[in-house]
Design a protein around this motif. Structure first.
Motif, mmCIF file in Angstrom:
data_model
loop_
_atom_site.group_PDB
_atom_site.id
_atom_site.type_symbol
_atom_site.label_atom_id
_atom_site.label_comp_id
_atom_site.label_asym_id
_atom_site.label_seq_id
_atom_site.Cartn_x
_atom_site.Cartn_y
_atom_site.Cartn_z
ATOM 1 N N TYR A 317 0.856 -1.190 0.000
ATOM 2 C CA TYR A 317 0.000 0.000 0.000
ATOM 3 C C TYR A 317 0.889 1.237 0.000
ATOM 4 N N GLU A 318 0.348 2.326 -0.554
ATOM 5 C CA GLU A 318 1.150 3.533 -0.780
ATOM 6 C C GLU A 318 0.799 4.672 0.156
ATOM 7 N N ASP A 319 -0.364 4.646 0.782
ATOM 8 C CA ASP A 319 -0.749 5.756 1.657
ATOM 9 C C ASP A 319 -1.561 5.212 2.825
ATOM 10 N N GLU A 320 -1.927 6.102 3.735
ATOM 11 C CA GLU A 320 -2.644 5.705 4.945
ATOM 12 C C GLU A 320 -4.027 5.144 4.631
ATOM 13 N N GLU A 321 -4.665 5.651 3.590
ATOM 14 C CA GLU A 321 -5.993 5.152 3.229
ATOM 15 C C GLU A 321 -5.929 3.705 2.769
ATOM 16 N N GLN A 322 -4.930 3.390 1.936
ATOM 17 C CA GLN A 322 -4.763 2.008 1.496
ATOM 18 C C GLN A 322 -4.373 1.102 2.657
ATOM 19 N N GLU A 323 -3.570 1.631 3.574
ATOM 20 C CA GLU A 323 -3.193 0.854 4.750
ATOM 21 C C GLU A 323 -4.418 0.521 5.591
ATOM 22 N N GLU A 324 -5.301 1.494 5.755
ATOM 23 C CA GLU A 324 -6.514 1.262 6.541
ATOM 24 C C GLU A 324 -7.415 0.240 5.864
ATOM 25 N N ASP A 325 -7.531 0.302 4.540
ATOM 26 C CA ASP A 325 -8.325 -0.691 3.808
ATOM 27 C C ASP A 325 -7.722 -2.095 3.973
ATOM 28 N N HIS A 326 -6.401 -2.155 3.939
ATOM 29 C CA HIS A 326 -5.725 -3.443 4.119
ATOM 30 C C HIS A 326 -6.050 -4.047 5.474
ATOM 31 N N PHE A 327 -5.984 -3.224 6.525
ATOM 32 C CA PHE A 327 -6.240 -3.763 7.857
ATOM 33 C C PHE A 327 -7.720 -4.091 8.073
ATOM 34 N N LYS A 328 -8.607 -3.390 7.376
ATOM 35 C CA LYS A 328 -10.023 -3.774 7.435
ATOM 36 C C LYS A 328 -10.209 -5.178 6.872
ATOM 37 N N ASN A 329 -9.529 -5.448 5.771
ATOM 38 C CA ASN A 329 -9.591 -6.794 5.197
ATOM 39 C C ASN A 329 -9.006 -7.814 6.165
ATOM 40 N N CYS A 330 -7.876 -7.465 6.798
ATOM 41 C CA CYS A 330 -7.252 -8.378 7.765
ATOM 42 C C CYS A 330 -8.176 -8.662 8.939
ATOM 43 N N GLU A 331 -8.891 -7.641 9.391
ATOM 44 C CA GLU A 331 -9.834 -7.821 10.495
ATOM 45 C C GLU A 331 -10.924 -8.835 10.111
ATOM 46 N N ASN A 332 -11.444 -8.707 8.893
ATOM 47 C CA ASN A 332 -12.498 -9.625 8.444
ATOM 48 C C ASN A 332 -11.971 -11.056 8.354
ATOM 49 N N VAL A 333 -10.749 -11.215 7.829
ATOM 50 C CA VAL A 333 -10.170 -12.549 7.701
ATOM 51 C C VAL A 333 -9.985 -13.192 9.068
ATOM 52 N N VAL A 334 -9.384 -12.451 9.999
ATOM 53 C CA VAL A 334 -9.104 -13.001 11.329
ATOM 54 C C VAL A 334 -10.405 -13.291 12.075
ATOM 55 N N ARG A 335 -11.388 -12.413 11.981
ATOM 56 C CA ARG A 335 -12.653 -12.641 12.677
ATOM 57 C C ARG A 335 -13.346 -13.901 12.150
ATOM 58 N N GLU A 336 -13.420 -14.055 10.823
ATOM 59 C CA GLU A 336 -14.057 -15.243 10.256
ATOM 60 C C GLU A 336 -13.294 -16.517 10.619
ATOM 61 N N LEU A 337 -11.968 -16.398 10.633
ATOM 62 C CA LEU A 337 -11.164 -17.564 11.003
ATOM 63 C C LEU A 337 -11.426 -17.976 12.439
ATOM 64 N N PHE A 338 -11.412 -17.017 13.362
ATOM 65 C CA PHE A 338 -11.634 -17.335 14.772
ATOM 66 C C PHE A 338 -13.047 -17.841 15.016
ATOM 67 N N GLU A 339 -14.001 -17.373 14.237
ATOM 68 C CA GLU A 339 -15.369 -17.876 14.371
ATOM 69 C C GLU A 339 -15.453 -19.358 14.051
ATOM 70 N N SER A 340 -14.591 -19.822 13.148
ATOM 71 C CA SER A 340 -14.608 -21.237 12.774
ATOM 72 C C SER A 340 -13.742 -22.098 13.697
ATOM 73 N N LEU A 341 -13.137 -21.475 14.724
ATOM 74 C CA LEU A 341 -12.268 -22.203 15.649
ATOM 75 C C LEU A 341 -12.850 -22.278 17.052
ATOM 76 N N HIS A 342 -14.132 -22.032 17.199
ATOM 77 C CA HIS A 342 -14.720 -21.928 18.534
ATOM 78 C C HIS A 342 -14.637 -23.225 19.318
ATOM 79 N N GLN A 343 -14.570 -24.387 18.632
ATOM 80 C CA GLN A 343 -14.580 -25.670 19.343
ATOM 81 C C GLN A 343 -13.181 -26.179 19.653
ATOM 82 N N VAL A 344 -12.133 -25.514 19.162
ATOM 83 C CA VAL A 344 -10.758 -25.985 19.326
ATOM 84 C C VAL A 344 -10.339 -25.902 20.795
ATOM 85 N N LYS A 345 -9.633 -26.937 21.271
ATOM 86 C CA LYS A 345 -9.216 -26.983 22.674
ATOM 87 C C LYS A 345 -7.815 -26.409 22.906
#
Length: 517
Positions: A317-345
């Protein structure tokens, strides 16, 4: 074109080089195999030195290694790369041909600058090699297509010797696996790098238990063939493999899957949306760098017990706006991943995922609730790790064992620095934590003292855990590097920090704080 077959062992010595491969596993032209029966060893006249089952009693100054039994010497030679094993042939007459019976051939490119020299060395070794059975055969070098006929013969040599572990670790160009390799009932471990996997028919790897694929274009239908043809496969690692957006793991035997990195193929590239459907897998690791990942979900994984998420999504990414968009995508990926790991011990969370959880926490985005009993966090104990640590503790109310693995990081987070006040944020969360540490019994801290012992973040976390974990039984600190190496000034500082940690109030009357000194 498929290379010609070696034929049976009885035919090898009489078959001309035009009719079969130039390498022979026939033992008639040199010594008998030292691993054969004692009677055969005693009757051998070809081998240049007498076979020994038991070494004689020696006087001081005599060569004790050379008098060891051949089986022990071969075990020692098997631990060396083949280049070094061959060099032992100059030690004495006893050693001259001993390496030719080594059951493990590990060819590295350390001694060779040109691929042609490397190939010539492999050829010569295989011409002299006499072991009837191979436990391990490995080649690692910069491959070019001109060498394909010779590599095909190497593979044929290994499979004819009923190799147990086969590794083709190539680079520069892709090597197309010979078709005969897809029907092998003896090999138990396969490790392929930069190899083209395209079976014309069915795959039959009836003894295969471990498969590692690195830098391989892996189409869905090919993976399905491999899984169906490997009924005993227990471990599968996919490293930097493209064309594998969705993995349907249809296998009753597979217990562990490792996804390590994903690179961009400019001719094929589109954003990675990874879905893993694995109803029988018990252990999963997602590690390394993933370019442009947009989705990561685990579905129908009811048997999943242990998961390690220690990866990073790479995007320019080249500027702060692109950086923020990148981290929004990262947030969605991590949240969906953790939602699918709720049963893991058992869950291991890497440093980058912890950073994303920190960003989510600062933005007041909650993390999915987890049912894990053992939680490991990899952290550099910087101030931007605190909200991620807080978020994980808050979403893991059933944790009984907490492992804090302190790792060094030279990355900062300007994005978090702009939006975050770590102390006020942590204190604002404390009221929610007090009711969430009801099950925590054990805390293990690795890396204590590796530049982190005086950090306010580290002190704050330890103090909080001791103050609020009501059923805590023990907090264990591992031995820091400087204590092992006896740096006096640093030892004094660690002792001072240890005393400070011991002085913190403890909610649990049974809590014991343990140091390795």
């Amino acid at each position: 074109m498929e290379e010609e077959s070696y034929g049976s062992s009885s035919e090898r010595s009489s078959t001309s080089s035009e009719e079969s491969a130039p390498y022979s596993t026939d033992n008639s032209s040199h010594a008998t195999d030292p691993m054969d029966s004692e009677a055969e060893e005693e009757s051998s006249d070809d081998y240049p030195s007498k076979r020994r089952k038991h070494g004689p009693i020696l006087e001081e100054g005599e060569d004790r290694i050379s008098t060891l039994p051949d089986s022990i010497l071969l075990t020692i030679l098997s631990s060396l790369c083949t280049e070094d094993a061959v060099r032992t042939g100059v030690l004495s007459k006893r050693w001259a041909y001993l390496w030719t019976f080594v059951p493990s051939l590990l060819f590295t490119n350390y001694y060779f600058r040109r691929a042609a020299d490397y190939a010539n060395f492999v050829d010569n070794v295989l011409l002299l090699h006499r072991a009837s059975k191979l436990t391990n055969f490995s080649v690692e070098f910069e491959y070019n297509p001109e060498l394909k006929p010779r590599v095909d013969l190497w593979v044929r040599f290994a499979t004819t010797a009923k190799v147990d572990q086969l590794s083709l670790l190539l680079s520069s160009c892709f090597y197309k696996l010979p078709q005969h390799l897809y029907a092998n009932e003896f090999v138990s471990e396969l490790d392929f790098r930069a190899c083209e996997i395209k079976p014309n028919g069915l795959v039959c790897w009836s003894s295969l238990k471990r498969l590692c694929l690195w830098n391989v274009a892996l189409h869905k239908d090919v993976l399905n063939k491999v899984l169906l043809g490997s009924p005993r496969l227990e471990f599968l690692e996919l490293r930097s493999c493209d064309k594998c957006n969705r993995l349907d793991i249809v296998s009753e035997s597979l217990k562990k899957l490792v996804m390590d990195s994903y690179y961009e193929d400019s001719e094929w590239y589109h954003p990675l949306e990874l879905e893993i459907v694995a109803p029988k897998i018990e252990s999963l690791e997602i590690i390394g760098d993933f370019y442009g990942m947009k989705k990561c979900q685990i579905k129908n994984a009811s048997a999943l017990v242990e998961v390690r998420v220690d990866f990073e999504i790479i995007m320019e990414y080249e500027d702060e706006e692109q950086e923020e968009d990148h981290f929004k995508n990262c947030e969605n990926v991590v949240r969906e991943l953790f939602e699918s790991l709720h049963q893991v011990k058992k869950l291991i969370v890497g440093r980058w995922c912890l950073k994303v959880l920190s960003i989510m926490s600062v933005k007041h985005l909650s993390s999915p609730v987890l049912n894990c009993k053992c939680l490991t966090m990899k952290t550099s104990m910087e101030k931007w790790d605190l909200p991620g640590i807080a978020s994980l503790l808050q979403s893991s109310p059933y944790v009984e064992t907490l492992v804090i693995d302190i790792v060094f990081s030279n990355h900062d987070s300007e994005f978090l620095d702009r939006i975050y006040d770590e102390v006020n944020h942590w204190k604002s969360k404390e009221v929610y934590f007090k009711s969430l540490l009801q099950c925590l019994k054990t805390v293990k801290i690795f890396g204590f003292g590796e530049r982190f012992h005086t950090k306010d973040v580290f002190i704050l976390v330890v103090e909080f855990l001791l103050k609020n974990a009501k059923v805590l039984e023990k907090m264990v600190f591992t031995e820091p590097w400087v204590m092992q190496n006896g740096i006096h000034n640093m030892q004094l500082k660690f002792l001072q920090v240890s005393q400070k940690l011991l002085s913190f109030p403890r909610s649990s009357p049974h809590a014991v704080v343990m140091f390795p000194y």
